[in-house]
Scaffold this active site. Structure first.
Site, mmCIF file in Angstrom:
data_model
loop_
_atom_site.group_PDB
_atom_site.id
_atom_site.type_symbol
_atom_site.label_atom_id
_atom_site.label_comp_id
_atom_site.label_asym_id
_atom_site.label_seq_id
_atom_site.Cartn_x
_atom_site.Cartn_y
_atom_site.Cartn_z
ATOM 1 N N HIS A 266 -29.792 23.045 1.084
ATOM 2 C CA HIS A 266 -28.511 23.130 1.787
ATOM 3 C C HIS A 266 -28.653 23.359 3.290
ATOM 4 O O HIS A 266 -27.838 22.886 4.072
ATOM 5 C CB HIS A 266 -27.673 24.287 1.224
ATOM 6 C CG HIS A 266 -27.013 23.986 -0.081
ATOM 7 N ND1 HIS A 266 -25.906 23.189 -0.188
ATOM 8 C CD2 HIS A 266 -27.297 24.393 -1.341
ATOM 9 C CE1 HIS A 266 -25.524 23.120 -1.453
ATOM 10 N NE2 HIS A 266 -26.359 23.831 -2.184
ATOM 11 N N GLU A 332 -25.953 35.495 -4.092
ATOM 12 C CA GLU A 332 -24.833 34.585 -4.358
ATOM 13 C C GLU A 332 -25.031 33.971 -5.747
ATOM 14 O O GLU A 332 -24.130 33.973 -6.580
ATOM 15 C CB GLU A 332 -24.818 33.469 -3.294
ATOM 16 C CG GLU A 332 -23.754 32.434 -3.554
ATOM 17 C CD GLU A 332 -23.952 31.143 -2.759
ATOM 18 O OE1 GLU A 332 -24.995 30.986 -2.095
ATOM 19 O OE2 GLU A 332 -23.050 30.298 -2.815
ATOM 20 N N HIS A 333 -26.243 33.427 -5.974
ATOM 21 C CA HIS A 333 -26.596 32.858 -7.274
ATOM 22 C C HIS A 333 -27.759 33.656 -7.838
ATOM 23 O O HIS A 333 -28.812 33.730 -7.201
ATOM 24 C CB HIS A 333 -27.085 31.410 -7.134
ATOM 25 C CG HIS A 333 -26.136 30.492 -6.429
ATOM 26 N ND1 HIS A 333 -26.355 30.025 -5.158
ATOM 27 C CD2 HIS A 333 -24.965 29.946 -6.835
ATOM 28 C CE1 HIS A 333 -25.364 29.212 -4.801
ATOM 29 N NE2 HIS A 333 -24.499 29.155 -5.791
ATOM 30 N N ASP A 366 -23.012 24.260 -9.300
ATOM 31 C CA ASP A 366 -22.578 23.606 -8.062
ATOM 32 C C ASP A 366 -21.591 22.475 -8.359
ATOM 33 O O ASP A 366 -20.701 22.189 -7.565
ATOM 34 C CB ASP A 366 -23.784 23.025 -7.306
ATOM 35 C CG ASP A 366 -24.554 24.091 -6.557
ATOM 36 O OD1 ASP A 366 -24.006 25.182 -6.350
ATOM 37 O OD2 ASP A 366 -25.720 23.832 -6.186
ATOM 38 N N HIS A 425 12.058 63.543 1.080
ATOM 39 C CA HIS A 425 11.618 62.785 -0.103
ATOM 40 C C HIS A 425 12.230 63.381 -1.374
ATOM 41 O O HIS A 425 12.757 62.671 -2.234
ATOM 42 C CB HIS A 425 10.090 62.807 -0.228
ATOM 43 C CG HIS A 425 9.387 61.855 0.676
ATOM 44 N ND1 HIS A 425 9.449 61.976 2.041
ATOM 45 C CD2 HIS A 425 8.615 60.768 0.415
ATOM 46 C CE1 HIS A 425 8.736 60.998 2.591
ATOM 47 N NE2 HIS A 425 8.222 60.249 1.610
HETATM 48 P P1 NAD Z 1 -20.283 22.943 7.958
HETATM 49 O O1 NAD Z 1 -19.072 22.081 7.836
HETATM 50 O O2 NAD Z 1 -20.213 24.312 7.397
HETATM 51 O O3 NAD Z 1 -20.708 23.067 9.470
HETATM 52 C C1 NAD Z 1 -20.548 22.040 10.390
HETATM 53 C C2 NAD Z 1 -19.724 22.548 11.534
HETATM 54 O O4 NAD Z 1 -20.372 23.672 12.131
HETATM 55 C C3 NAD Z 1 -19.524 21.564 12.641
HETATM 56 O O5 NAD Z 1 -18.392 20.774 12.390
HETATM 57 C C4 NAD Z 1 -19.345 22.455 13.861
HETATM 58 O O6 NAD Z 1 -17.988 22.727 14.077
HETATM 59 C C5 NAD Z 1 -20.046 23.726 13.499
HETATM 60 N N1 NAD Z 1 -21.272 23.865 14.296
HETATM 61 C C6 NAD Z 1 -22.402 23.134 14.191
HETATM 62 N N2 NAD Z 1 -23.291 23.538 15.102
HETATM 63 C C7 NAD Z 1 -22.720 24.535 15.809
HETATM 64 C C8 NAD Z 1 -23.150 25.350 16.884
HETATM 65 N N3 NAD Z 1 -24.360 25.234 17.420
HETATM 66 N N4 NAD Z 1 -22.303 26.287 17.359
HETATM 67 C C9 NAD Z 1 -21.083 26.437 16.825
HETATM 68 N N5 NAD Z 1 -20.623 25.684 15.803
HETATM 69 C C10 NAD Z 1 -21.432 24.742 15.301
HETATM 70 O O7 NAD Z 1 -21.471 22.095 7.261
HETATM 71 P P2 NAD Z 1 -23.029 22.381 7.124
HETATM 72 O O8 NAD Z 1 -23.635 22.657 8.454
HETATM 73 O O9 NAD Z 1 -23.560 21.285 6.298
HETATM 74 O O10 NAD Z 1 -23.138 23.714 6.327
HETATM 75 C C11 NAD Z 1 -22.686 23.855 5.031
HETATM 76 C C12 NAD Z 1 -23.046 25.251 4.615
HETATM 77 O O11 NAD Z 1 -22.247 25.611 3.500
HETATM 78 C C13 NAD Z 1 -24.506 25.445 4.216
HETATM 79 O O12 NAD Z 1 -24.996 26.579 4.871
HETATM 80 C C14 NAD Z 1 -24.419 25.698 2.719
HETATM 81 O O13 NAD Z 1 -25.434 26.544 2.248
HETATM 82 C C15 NAD Z 1 -23.079 26.356 2.638
HETATM 83 N N6 NAD Z 1 -22.476 26.347 1.328
HETATM 84 C C16 NAD Z 1 -22.130 27.559 0.832
HETATM 85 C C17 NAD Z 1 -21.510 27.650 -0.385
HETATM 86 C C18 NAD Z 1 -21.096 29.003 -0.850
HETATM 87 O O14 NAD Z 1 -20.232 29.100 -1.704
HETATM 88 N N7 NAD Z 1 -21.644 30.066 -0.314
HETATM 89 C C19 NAD Z 1 -21.189 26.499 -1.107
HETATM 90 C C20 NAD Z 1 -21.532 25.252 -0.561
HETATM 91 C C21 NAD Z 1 -22.175 25.191 0.666
#
Ligand code: NAD
Length: 435
Positions: A266, A332-333, A366, A425
């Site tokens: 991820h 988390e998991h 997932d 009261h």
């Molecule tokens: P995301 O949509 O969470 O992040 C992308 C966004 O982050 C961008 O659109 C931007 O706005 C922002 N971003 C990127 N770089 C940045 C920077 N340098 N500064 C500020 N903002 C910035 O998508 P992703 O990056 O693919 O991350 C998904 C996350 O979700 C992973 O960490 C994954 O582990 C997590 N996840 C968690 C669960 C859960 O339930 N805990 C479930 C699924 C996924």
């Protein structure tokens, strides 16, 4: 590969265990300042800030932040039938489990005419976040929207980052799944800016503030949720994912290695932790990991995650110590792959979701178990739970006493109101019996 934390022969106190659990260097706290600046930009400059942020972080400027209805419809029409079938299967399972888990109203009769009811009210409007940075998550559309619908939320808005390789549109499968679920208020916005937009509203775009922001995301999304938590409700900080596996010598080393790799895929900040009482088994997993990490598609990201300070191989004397470590980590998991699964399960207090036995890998949860994959990360499972219909519901107590029941309890109120020096009261009760 995985660094080793060797706890054998030691009995760390709960406080010492907390200090020992592996965590990423870039955590939610470190992301608070940038996330706060991004939210402030949206509050000051509205839609313009969201467009600028898309260009800065997603590498593309969307034609519009609001996704047109035709785009959602067209995405659903173009959806690969095999993907549609898989999504529909997930929707059915998550809907069935979410509906069965809705908390029921409770009426307590404390005495004749003395009744307390507890009912569950849905929040009116919610903002659901679907990640789309390093990977895109159509499955998170299902995991957010279905429990909100089951809870009876009337107004559902959804956000996901614009994609550079789709001309600034959100990912078409995310658009299609939103359409499949009947969600028509969808925005091409990502990260902390999207969370700020939901919490405070964006007047120039007609985005109204929401009463709950939910959904997974990266460390900036999790930080933004912590920052807006006083303004709107949040589910949990569902940030960079983690997996902790408790395994003994009876487990299959290749299954365990595959599961550790699956979550590391991820994010570079994802945590993969193995806790075992068998040094031999640990070595077998290490070997399988080497092979799997080298062979997997996102090898560089996976390697960064498993070699990061947040990941570890923890050697313990016995499974009691393994459970204590897992409780301190607050995974988390949590996977339990030991001979006597139930004995270890009974010792677990803190986890977002628990996967037991060799045939319940995290990736089942997932996508297709029917459980929800939006879960608390970074140790927050020690105080909060994963997403469910209950996230969108608030318990409300309804007090219904008749005259005789109030008269019976009046002396209690008189005594306590005098004790607190709040005589008005007590008078509010006695006034009812003075006529
Ligand atoms: P995301 O949509 O969470 O992040 C992308 C966004 O982050 C961008 O659109 C931007 O706005 C922002 N971003 C990127 N770089 C940045 C920077 N340098 N500064 C500020 N903002 C910035 O998508 P992703 O990056 O693919 O991350 C998904 C996350 O979700 C992973 O960490 C994954 O582990 C997590 N996840 C968690 C669960 C859960 O339930 N805990 C479930 C699924 C996924």
């Amino acid at each position: 590969m995985l660094r080793t934390i060797d706890l054998r022969g030691s009995r760390p106190s709960p406080a010492e265990l907390l200090a020992l659990v592996p965590r990423a260097e870039t955590d939610v706290t470190a992301a608070l300042a940038p996330a706060g600046r991004i939210i402030d930009e949206v509050r000051e400059h509205g839609g313009q800030a969201l467009l600028d942020q898309a260009e800065r972080f997603d590498g593309v400027r969307p034609a519009a932040i609001r996704v047109p209805a035709e785009e959602l419809r067209a995405a659903l029409e173009a959806l690969d039938p095999a993907v549609r079938e898989a999504v529909e299967s997930t929707i059915a399972r998550v809907r069935a489990a979410s509906a069965a888990q809705v908390p029921v109203p409770v009426t307590t009769v404390l005495a004749p005419g003395a009744v307390i009811e507890q009912r569950w009210q849905p929040v009116e409007r919610v903002g659901l976040y679907v990640p789309g940075g390093k990977a895109v998550y159509p499955s998170s559309v299902v995991m957010n929207v279905v429990p909100a619908q089951v809870a009876g939320v009337r107004s559902i808005a959804l956000a996901s980052p614009p994609q550079a390789d789709h001309d600034g549109r959100i990912h078409p499968t995310i658009a299609a799944v939103a359409a499949l679920l009947g969600v028509d208020e969808v925005y091409a916005m990502g990260g902390a800016g999207a969370i700020g937009a939901f919490a405070y509203g964006v007047p120039d775009l007609g985005v109204l503030p929401v009463q709950r922001v939910t959904g997974p995301g990266n460390v900036f999304v999790a930080a933004a949720k912590r920052l807006v938590a006083g303004v709107t409700g949040i589910d949990a900080e569902a940030g960079p994912t983690d997996i902790l596996v408790i395994a003994d010598a009876s487990a299959d080393a290749d299954f365990v290695a595959a599961d550790l790799v699956s979550q590391a895929e991820h994010d570079e900040l994802a945590a993969s932790v193995l806790v075992t009482d068998s040094a031999e088994f640990a070595e077998a997993v290490r070997e399988r990991l080497e092979t799997r990490v080298a062979a997997t598609k996102h090898s560089a990201r996976v390697r960064a995650a498993v070699e990061g300070p947040q990941s570890a191989l923890v050697l313990v004397d016995d499974l009691e110590q393994a459970a204590a470590f897992a409780n301190a980590f607050g995974a988390e998991h949590l996977e339990i792959q030991v001979a006597d699964v139930d004995a270890t399960l009974a010792r677990i207090e803190n986890a977002g979701a628990i996967f037991v036995g060799p045939h319940s890998p995290v990736s089942l949860g997932d996508y297709a178990a029917g459980s929800n994959h939006v879960l608390p990360t970074g140790g927050t499972a020690r105080h909060v739970s994963g997403l469910s219909a209950a996230t969108f519901l608030r318990p409300q107590q309804v007090v219904r006493y008749d005259e005789a029941a109030l008269r019976a309890v009046a002396p209690v109120i008189a005594t306590l109101s005098a004790e607190e020096d709040l005589p008005a009261h007590g008078e509010a009760v006695t006034a009812r019996f003075e006529r």
